[in-house]
Design an enzyme around this catalytic site. Structure first.
Site, PDB file in Angstrom:
ATOM      1  CE  LYS A  22      -1.831  -5.622   6.179  1.00  0.00           C
ATOM      2  NZ  LYS A  22      -1.045  -5.241   4.982  1.00  0.00           N
ATOM      3  CG  ASN A  23      -3.712  -3.705   2.926  1.00  0.00           C
ATOM      4  OD1 ASN A  23      -2.733  -3.563   3.682  1.00  0.00           O
ATOM      5  ND2 ASN A  23      -3.919  -4.816   2.254  1.00  0.00           N
ATOM      6  NE  ARG A  92       6.016  -4.735  -1.946  1.00  0.00           N
ATOM      7  CZ  ARG A  92       6.711  -4.336  -3.002  1.00  0.00           C
ATOM      8  NH1 ARG A  92       7.982  -4.629  -3.089  1.00  0.00           N
ATOM      9  NH2 ARG A  92       6.120  -3.676  -3.983  1.00  0.00           N
ATOM     10  CB  CYS A 116       8.301  -8.847  -0.496  1.00  0.00           C
ATOM     11  SG  CYS A 116       6.655  -9.379  -0.722  1.00  0.00           S
ATOM     12  NE  ARG A 121       3.826  -7.154  -2.822  1.00  0.00           N
ATOM     13  CZ  ARG A 121       3.407  -6.945  -1.591  1.00  0.00           C
ATOM     14  NH1 ARG A 121       3.972  -7.564  -0.589  1.00  0.00           N
ATOM     15  NH2 ARG A 121       2.427  -6.110  -1.353  1.00  0.00           N
ATOM     16  N   PRO A 122       7.572  -5.424  -8.109  1.00  0.00           N
ATOM     17  CG  PRO A 122       7.485  -5.433 -10.438  1.00  0.00           C
ATOM     18  CD  PRO A 122       7.158  -6.262  -9.231  1.00  0.00           C
ATOM     19  CB  VAL A 123       7.646   0.310  -7.039  1.00  0.00           C
ATOM     20  CG1 VAL A 123       7.202  -0.361  -5.775  1.00  0.00           C
ATOM     21  CG2 VAL A 123       9.156   0.546  -7.035  1.00  0.00           C
ATOM     22  CG  ASP A 124       7.089  -1.671 -13.241  1.00  0.00           C
ATOM     23  OD1 ASP A 124       6.640  -2.215 -12.214  1.00  0.00           O
ATOM     24  OD2 ASP A 124       6.696  -1.980 -14.381  1.00  0.00           O
ATOM     25  CG  ASP A 309      -4.414  -9.474   0.678  1.00  0.00           C
ATOM     26  OD1 ASP A 309      -3.378  -9.946   0.184  1.00  0.00           O
ATOM     27  OD2 ASP A 309      -4.615  -8.248   0.800  1.00  0.00           O
ATOM     28  CB  ILE A 331      -2.406 -11.084  -7.354  1.00  0.00           C
ATOM     29  CG1 ILE A 331      -3.917 -11.058  -7.622  1.00  0.00           C
ATOM     30  CG2 ILE A 331      -1.852  -9.683  -7.069  1.00  0.00           C
ATOM     31  CD1 ILE A 331      -4.392 -10.030  -8.594  1.00  0.00           C
ATOM     32  NE  ARG A 401       4.452  -6.846   8.144  1.00  0.00           N
ATOM     33  CZ  ARG A 401       4.842  -6.847   6.874  1.00  0.00           C
ATOM     34  NH1 ARG A 401       5.550  -7.853   6.422  1.00  0.00           N
ATOM     35  NH2 ARG A 401       4.541  -5.862   6.074  1.00  0.00           N
TER      36      ARG A 401
HETATM   37  N1  EPU Z   1       3.054  -4.676  -9.845  1.00  0.00           N
HETATM   38  C1  EPU Z   1       3.981  -4.393 -10.831  1.00  0.00           C
HETATM   39  N2  EPU Z   1       4.495  -3.110 -10.868  1.00  0.00           N
HETATM   40  C2  EPU Z   1       4.117  -2.140  -9.994  1.00  0.00           C
HETATM   41  C3  EPU Z   1       3.160  -2.454  -9.007  1.00  0.00           C
HETATM   42  C4  EPU Z   1       2.648  -3.727  -8.956  1.00  0.00           C
HETATM   43  O1  EPU Z   1       4.350  -5.238 -11.634  1.00  0.00           O
HETATM   44  O2  EPU Z   1       4.624  -1.016 -10.097  1.00  0.00           O
HETATM   45  C5  EPU Z   1       2.483  -6.039  -9.776  1.00  0.00           C
HETATM   46  C6  EPU Z   1       2.805  -6.772  -8.463  1.00  0.00           C
HETATM   47  O3  EPU Z   1       4.079  -7.373  -8.502  1.00  0.00           O
HETATM   48  C7  EPU Z   1       1.666  -7.760  -8.384  1.00  0.00           C
HETATM   49  C8  EPU Z   1       0.484  -6.977  -8.993  1.00  0.00           C
HETATM   50  O4  EPU Z   1       1.077  -5.920  -9.743  1.00  0.00           O
HETATM   51  O5  EPU Z   1       1.948  -8.871  -9.172  1.00  0.00           O
HETATM   52  C9  EPU Z   1      -0.483  -6.374  -7.992  1.00  0.00           C
HETATM   53  O6  EPU Z   1       0.222  -5.767  -6.933  1.00  0.00           O
HETATM   54  P1  EPU Z   1      -0.276  -4.466  -6.176  1.00  0.00           P
HETATM   55  O7  EPU Z   1       0.595  -3.323  -6.543  1.00  0.00           O
HETATM   56  O8  EPU Z   1      -1.750  -4.299  -6.363  1.00  0.00           O
HETATM   57  O9  EPU Z   1       0.031  -4.868  -4.678  1.00  0.00           O
HETATM   58  P2  EPU Z   1       0.438  -3.872  -3.540  1.00  0.00           P
HETATM   59  O10 EPU Z   1      -0.201  -2.574  -3.800  1.00  0.00           O
HETATM   60  O11 EPU Z   1       1.895  -3.929  -3.317  1.00  0.00           O
HETATM   61  C10 EPU Z   1      -1.627  -4.297  -1.989  1.00  0.00           C
HETATM   62  C11 EPU Z   1      -1.839  -4.772  -0.580  1.00  0.00           C
HETATM   63  C12 EPU Z   1      -1.516  -6.266  -0.517  1.00  0.00           C
HETATM   64  C13 EPU Z   1      -2.452  -6.989  -1.482  1.00  0.00           C
HETATM   65  C14 EPU Z   1      -2.273  -6.440  -2.899  1.00  0.00           C
HETATM   66  C15 EPU Z   1      -3.229  -7.027  -3.910  1.00  0.00           C
HETATM   67  C16 EPU Z   1      -1.375  -2.789   0.688  1.00  0.00           C
HETATM   68  C17 EPU Z   1      -0.494  -2.080   1.653  1.00  0.00           C
HETATM   69  N3  EPU Z   1      -0.991  -4.013   0.314  1.00  0.00           N
HETATM   70  O12 EPU Z   1      -0.249  -4.536  -2.287  1.00  0.00           O
HETATM   71  O13 EPU Z   1      -1.795  -6.672   0.816  1.00  0.00           O
HETATM   72  O14 EPU Z   1      -2.151  -8.360  -1.501  1.00  0.00           O
HETATM   73  O15 EPU Z   1      -2.482  -5.001  -2.885  1.00  0.00           O
HETATM   74  O16 EPU Z   1      -4.546  -6.827  -3.528  1.00  0.00           O
HETATM   75  O17 EPU Z   1      -2.414  -2.267   0.308  1.00  0.00           O
HETATM   76  C18 EPU Z   1      -1.628  -8.060   2.687  1.00  0.00           C
HETATM   77  O18 EPU Z   1      -2.370  -7.273   3.292  1.00  0.00           O
HETATM   78  O19 EPU Z   1      -1.309  -9.184   3.166  1.00  0.00           O
HETATM   79  C19 EPU Z   1      -1.079  -7.684   1.392  1.00  0.00           C
HETATM   80  C20 EPU Z   1      -0.019  -8.295   0.850  1.00  0.00           C
END
Ligand code: EPU
Length: 421
Positions: A22-23, A92, A116, A121-124, A309, A331, A401
């Site tokens: 999926k990811n 997301r 969520c 889970r910010p995107v900063d 995960d 995480i 999902r």
């Molecule tokens: N984070 C920030 N700022 C950002 C981005 C992330 O603070 O701009 C923090 C997050 O809040 C979290 C950490 O960094 O605490 C890591 O988050 P990451 O960005 O790696 O997570 P993600 O990219 O949103 C992906 C997977 C998730 C998986 C995580 C960690 C996808 C679509 N989703 O999420 O998958 O848990 O990486 O490996 O690739 C799942 O499949 O069930 C799932 C949640």
């Protein structure tokens, strides 16, 4: 809303084909936005999140065809260069359209994903990375509005960017954006997850120049255009890990096909510590278990460490293992929602901060429980398979999902799972 009714304590035996990840499938489908040519993809799993991604791309004007097992995606005409709230709030990963749209068209408007269930889970980091490449970004009324119109040839500019947290989709977004930028971008502290590598390999087939995939420094030399390519999506290591954990708990003997064992090292290591037997082959893995398990400590961290995960599934295993274990989640701040549901099935778990302390019992008992997020739901399914009696799991749309034909696959191995509409 559908429910699953699971009769516990059947051993699992047989063979299973693991689906595409999926990811990896989600970012790779979105990478189609980077070219007007066709991307031909195999092993795109049939999942709700994939449908959501396809419908977002279709809304933008992308043409998607399924021909036998091949998904052909062509973003020749992109009419809507935006991702509205209604689409982003349900998934997301939609934030991944930001980098490709901006890099190819010089503009993008994407809803902020918001909170969520598993954490804030910010995107900063996605935003700061694009700003470091020169993008102008404003946040208005919950939307990220990005533009490169002020830059030479409206192109993002290569830069050196250090990500202060390892982020999977952050790395993917910036890697896609940098592929069509002017100059060289160096992403430091990048995510090393196999799904990031798979996306990078697909981009390279499309003509991108990306080096350092699978390391924490990824170097991207921007090119003017990307072109058509074919790509086979990598296997889903979390789906494989979920089935391995299920067999460990119920006992049995199962061969999983379409896996790359080296991507499962941290999971296999922990399963071996529980006392089960693993045989690794080139593209498959076999697990044998008598259901007698030793408790193991888990600490989640970015790849190659133990994946967040798989945390819920391993916690389910520890509830019926011999001994006391600690499971620490580093995480996401709110990823223990399965705990209350496992306790309903008789598990003994205490939470202290981001650590759960689990006292293993001989068995869990069937109960009525509720799925709360994707992996929490998976942990309830495998706990139910090993439990005495019948479990009913409500709100299983979370499972749909992210797991392709979950109950069919488990029933094929001898489980007794019924879906009630
Ligand atoms: N984070 C920030 N700022 C950002 C981005 C992330 O603070 O701009 C923090 C997050 O809040 C979290 C950490 O960094 O605490 C890591 O988050 P990451 O960005 O790696 O997570 P993600 O990219 O949103 C992906 C997977 C998730 C998986 C995580 C960690 C996808 C679509 N989703 O999420 O998958 O848990 O990486 O490996 O690739 C799942 O499949 O069930 C799932 C949640």
């Amino acid at each position: 809303m559908d429910k699953l009714v699971i009769q516990g304590q059947s051993q699992l035996h047989g063979e299973l084909e693991i689906s595409g990840a999926k990811n990896a499938a989600l970012p790779i489908l979105i990478a189609s936005l980077l070219t007007e040519d066709t991307l031909s993809l195999t092993h795109i799993p049939h999942l709700q999140d994939v449908n959501t991604t396809k419908s977002l791309l279709k809304y933008m004007g992308v043409d998607i065809k399924n021909i036998d097992d091949v998904t052909e995606v062509t973003a020749k005409e992109v009419i809507n260069k935006n991702a509205p709230y209604e689409r982003v709030k349900t998934m997301r990963a939609s934030i991944l359209v930001l980098g490709p749209l901006l890099a190819r068209f010089g503009e993008a408007k994407v809803s902020l994903p918001g909170g969520c269930a598993i954490g804030s889970r910010p995107v900063d980091i996605h935003i700061k990375g694009l700003q470091a490449m020169g993008a102008k970004i404003d946040i208005h009324s919950g939307y990220i509005e990005a533009s490169t119109k002020h830059l030479p040839r409206s192109k993002l500019q290569g830069c050196i960017f250090y990500m202060d947290i390892v982020t999977v989709t952050g790395t993917e977004n910036l890697m896609m954006a940098a592929s069509l930028s002017h100059g060289i971008t160096i992403l430091e502290n990048s995510a090393k997850e196999p799904e990031v590598v798979d996306l990078g390999e697909c981009l390279n087939k499309m003509g991108a120049k990306i080096r350092g995939l699978g390391t924490d420094i990824i170097t991207i030399e921007g090119v003017d255009e990307l072109h058509k390519a074919s790509h086979d999506v990598i296997f889903d290591r979390i789906e494989a890990g979920t089935y391995l954990t299920a067999v460990a708990m119920t006992g049995g003997d199962v061969l999983l096909r379409n896996v790359k064992v080296e991507c499962l090292d941290a999971i296999i290591q922990k399963l071996i510590e529980t006392g089960i037997k693993i045989e690794a082959y080139e593209n498959s893995i076999r697990i044998k278990s008598d259901g007698k398990l030793k408790a193991v400590n888990i600490r989640t961290a970015p790849y190659p460490a133990f994946p967040t995960d798989m945390q819920a599934q391993m916690m389910a295993l520890n509830t019926i293992a011999d001994g006391v274990s600690e499971v620490t989640e580093t995480i996401f701040e709110n990823r223990f929602m399965h705990v209350q549901e496992l306790i309903r099935m008789g598990a003994q778990i205490d939470i202290r901060g981001n650590t759960a302390i689990i006292r293993g019992k001989e068995y869990l008992e069937g109960a009525s429980v509720m799925a709360t997020d994707l992996r929490a739901s998976a942990s309830l399914v495998i706990a139910s398979l090993a439990a005495k009696g019948q479990t009913t799991i409500d709100r299983i749309y979370h499972l749909d999902r992210g797991y392709e034909k979950l109950e069919d696959k488990l029933n094929q191995l001898g489980a007794n799972i019924k879906r009630i509409h």
